[in-house]
Design a protein around this motif. Sequence first.
Motif, mmCIF file in Angstrom:
data_model
loop_
_atom_site.group_PDB
_atom_site.id
_atom_site.type_symbol
_atom_site.label_atom_id
_atom_site.label_comp_id
_atom_site.label_asym_id
_atom_site.label_seq_id
_atom_site.Cartn_x
_atom_site.Cartn_y
_atom_site.Cartn_z
ATOM 1 N N GLU A 1 -5.079 16.276 -2.743
ATOM 2 C CA GLU A 1 -4.833 14.934 -2.544
ATOM 3 C C GLU A 1 -3.337 14.573 -2.021
ATOM 4 O OE1 GLU A 1 -5.136 10.610 -2.389
ATOM 5 O OE2 GLU A 1 -7.047 12.468 -2.537
ATOM 6 N N GLN B 1 -7.188 7.041 -6.507
ATOM 7 C CA GLN B 1 -7.992 6.393 -5.431
ATOM 8 C C GLN B 1 -8.941 7.580 -5.459
ATOM 9 O OE1 GLN B 1 -8.251 3.271 -4.257
ATOM 10 N NE2 GLN B 1 -6.341 3.028 -5.587
ATOM 11 N N GLU C 1 1.360 6.447 -6.894
ATOM 12 C CA GLU C 1 0.235 7.368 -7.055
ATOM 13 C C GLU C 1 0.528 8.671 -7.134
ATOM 14 O OE1 GLU C 1 -4.182 8.065 -5.314
ATOM 15 O OE2 GLU C 1 -3.076 7.116 -4.209
ATOM 16 N N VAL C 2 1.079 8.972 -5.940
ATOM 17 C CA VAL C 2 1.552 10.369 -5.927
ATOM 18 C C VAL C 2 2.334 10.876 -7.046
ATOM 19 C CG1 VAL C 2 2.756 12.287 -4.661
ATOM 20 C CG2 VAL C 2 1.457 10.589 -3.416
ATOM 21 N N GLU D 1 2.341 1.802 -3.468
ATOM 22 C CA GLU D 1 1.161 2.165 -4.566
ATOM 23 C C GLU D 1 0.997 3.627 -4.033
ATOM 24 O OE1 GLU D 1 -1.962 -0.493 -4.127
ATOM 25 O OE2 GLU D 1 -1.154 -2.038 -5.115
ATOM 26 N N ARG D 2 0.706 3.928 -2.999
ATOM 27 C CA ARG D 2 0.521 5.324 -2.702
ATOM 28 C C ARG D 2 1.362 5.994 -3.049
ATOM 29 N NH1 ARG D 2 -2.908 9.496 -2.350
ATOM 30 N NH2 ARG D 2 -1.961 11.211 -1.185
ATOM 31 N N LYS D 3 3.145 5.882 -3.125
ATOM 32 C CA LYS D 3 4.213 6.654 -3.671
ATOM 33 C C LYS D 3 3.952 6.818 -5.280
ATOM 34 C CE LYS D 3 9.058 6.672 -3.564
ATOM 35 N NZ LYS D 3 10.521 6.069 -3.302
ATOM 36 N N GLY E 1 0.981 -1.237 -0.048
ATOM 37 C CA GLY E 1 -0.032 -0.052 0.012
ATOM 38 C C GLY E 1 0.745 1.341 0.158
ATOM 39 N N ARG E 2 1.758 1.168 0.708
ATOM 40 C CA ARG E 2 2.871 2.249 0.744
ATOM 41 C C ARG E 2 3.569 2.555 -0.523
ATOM 42 N NH1 ARG E 2 8.181 3.009 1.506
ATOM 43 N NH2 ARG E 2 8.423 0.846 1.717
#
Length: 258
Positions: free
Chosen positions: A255, A137, A55-56, A51-53, A48-49
Amino acid sequence: MLRFFRTIRQRLLSNNKFSSYLLYAIGEILLVVIGILIALQVNNWNEGRLERKEEVEVLKSVKKDLANTIKEFQYLNQIRDKVLYGTRGLFQAAGTDGVKGQELDSLIGLTFYRPTFNNKQGAITLLFTSGKINLIQNDSIRELLLSWPGLIDDMVEEEVFAVKLFQDSYYPALSKYVFLDGIIVTAMSTSFFGTITPEKRYSTLPIETDYNGLLADRDFLNHLRMRATHMQITKGETHDMILHANGIIALIDEEIGR
């Protein structure tokens, strides 16, 4: 650690303490299950970390793309304003006596500009072709981005149609009355883009432009009016897309900052 547990099991079995061994076995199984669950939780958190990175990073690239696109849209609308200035000036000249030829050449030259969007949006294109749109997301950002290509297509379609009318209708109606050599020289020497391209006459032929005939020709004036209409349409579409893009950028900033 494994040897420690194995020693305990053997001691319980050798002492015929079956019930104690059973409880111990169940406890050992629970420890293994708990260990597996913890490992899965850590793995999910790490994924998750990451994927978030990603995504940003995707959102930052999209924001940069949109910012560049807004700059181009603003530049294109500046050109459209100049074309509209030229069309209005020619219509005013059609009902006015004594307008100088050089002034008309400058106005005609402005109507020659054909602003078109280059449609180079690397990050946004990659977003859809790679499937990375699913990384985003935020539903609002994703929905606005999903509608973006359709807006681009509508605007580009109008631009292509305007260029076709220029080539097939406006220019032929104009060329019956004007000698372009002088118009091109005037247009190049009064460039509003900040760079003036030196241009010399190609011809010394005694061919004069029939300004009166041009401004009295119904076909020319109709095509001139349609040229103005298409400039207004694409200008309006581009303005709406600038607002759309700024809305996406505002949501992306929010976001990323959360």
